[in-house]
Scaffold this motif. Structure first.
Motif, PDB file in Angstrom:
ATOM      1  N   ASP A  78     -33.832 -13.416  28.093  1.00  0.00           N
ATOM      2  CA  ASP A  78     -33.260 -14.698  28.439  1.00  0.00           C
ATOM      3  C   ASP A  78     -34.400 -15.410  29.178  1.00  0.00           C
ATOM      4  OD1 ASP A  78     -30.765 -14.038  27.230  1.00  0.00           O
ATOM      5  OD2 ASP A  78     -30.452 -12.685  28.726  1.00  0.00           O
TER       6      ASP A  78
ATOM      7  N   ARG B 206     -22.901  -6.602  26.107  1.00  0.00           N
ATOM      8  CA  ARG B 206     -22.390  -8.036  26.273  1.00  0.00           C
ATOM      9  C   ARG B 206     -21.209  -7.951  25.356  1.00  0.00           C
ATOM     10  NH1 ARG B 206     -28.133 -10.982  25.745  1.00  0.00           N
ATOM     11  NH2 ARG B 206     -28.403 -11.675  27.774  1.00  0.00           N
TER      12      ARG B 206
ATOM     13  N   GLU C 258     -27.440  -5.809  25.536  1.00  0.00           N
ATOM     14  CA  GLU C 258     -26.975  -6.494  24.280  1.00  0.00           C
ATOM     15  C   GLU C 258     -25.766  -5.920  23.837  1.00  0.00           C
ATOM     16  OE1 GLU C 258     -31.744  -7.703  22.931  1.00  0.00           O
ATOM     17  OE2 GLU C 258     -30.770  -6.173  22.154  1.00  0.00           O
TER      18      GLU C 258
ATOM     19  N   ALA D 159     -26.692 -16.716  26.778  1.00  0.00           N
ATOM     20  CA  ALA D 159     -26.190 -15.742  27.037  1.00  0.00           C
ATOM     21  C   ALA D 159     -26.761 -15.363  28.628  1.00  0.00           C
ATOM     22  CB  ALA D 159     -26.454 -14.400  26.214  1.00  0.00           C
TER      23      ALA D 159
END
Length: 286
Positions: A259, A229, A226, A13
């Motif tokens: 990430d 997304r 999150e 991601a």
């Protein structure tokens, strides 16, 4: 840190978020916490100042992306002052978790929550009754009040002693407690970095976002990215991982969701510099 080095620790991601940012930077927002992310954590918050590389890095990035935002629990004017941001075009500061906004030299904000004044008045007697140890001190942020334990002989024990009573005091006056690195901030409900970031992303029509933070106050922003997304927004979540001499549990929580983890404000500056260098190169679509 070159961009090739930067990509190695990324999740799938995160790689997608970075690729989207580089492919269409005008549709990207770069959003950054202040303390612990742009500025090193210091015992006295009034002495915090942005890493010397922050202003040059943001000056290079701001003209090349859709927006650069500093999202902080501090009053917006203080973040501007301590960050040296006043002369930077294209930078938005969302202070007090988004309750205040500074842009183009203008500050806008709603009236303060009345519970803050009530808590401010009661805190000295409450702390005295609890036997708060020497070194406990109160920071008045105007729209919130923060109780710090970093200067006490046993900071973690003092934090644990005060956590429950501060929750009760906040609830009594319609506030909530935002825990951080050896600090308990009593502030109005319904205002957090996730809501502030989401509002800015929707306002700018962003297709990608990089968000960097270091503490529990940044968890709502991570959660917002999150969630977004799932709506098609590409996101790169960065944890500023320097912990110094304070407990690293907040950093670990963010690191688990990030990430990419970089070594504190110096690492954030290096990352921003690498992005600026890459975006300065001629490329189709930029």
């Amino acid at each position: 840190m070159g961009l090739a080095d930067m990509t190695r620790p990324l999740t799938d991601a995160g790689r997608a978020g970075l690729a989207a940012l580089l492919d269409a930077p005008r549709d990207a927002v770069i959003a950054l916490d202040f303390d612990g992310t742009l500025a090193p954590i210091v015992p006295d918050p009034s002495r915090a100042r942005a890493h010397p590389g922050v202003v040059p890095a943001l000056r290079a990035l701001a003209p090349r992306v859709g927006a650069v935002a500093v999202v902080t629990g501090r009053p917006a004017a203080l973040a501007v002052e301590y960050g040296g941001l006043a002369g930077l075009a294209g930078v938005v500061v969302l202070g007090h978790y988004g309750a205040e906004r500074w842009e183009d030299g203008e500050l806008t904000a709603p009236p303060p929550h009345p519970g803050v004044a009530a808590v401010r008045e009661r805190l000295p007697e409450v702390l005295a009754a609890l036997g708060a140890p020497d070194g406990t001190w109160v920071e008045d942020k105007g729209r919130s009040v923060a109780v710090h334990t970093r200067r006490t002989a046993e900071p973690a024990a003092a934090f644990a002693l005060l956590r429950g009573p501060m929750d009760a005091l906040a609830a009594e006056h319609g506030l909530v407690v935002e825990p951080g690195r050896l600090v308990l901030e009593l502030r109005p409900p319904g205002v957090d970095k996730g809501a502030a970031l989401t509002g800015l992303l929707r306002e700018r029509g962003a297709r990608s976002v990089l968000y960097a933070g270091d503490d529990l106050g940044d968890v709502p922003a991570f959660a917002a990215v999150e969630e977004l997304r799932g709506e098609g927004l590409a996101g790169l979540l960065v944890c500023s991982g320097a912990v110094g001499d304070v407990p690293d549990a907040p950093v670990r929580e963010l690191a688990d969701r990030a990430d990419l983890v970089v070594p504190g404000p110096a690492g954030v500056v290096e990352l921003l510099g690498a992005l600026g260098e890459e975006l300065s190169r001629p490329a189709a679509g930029r």
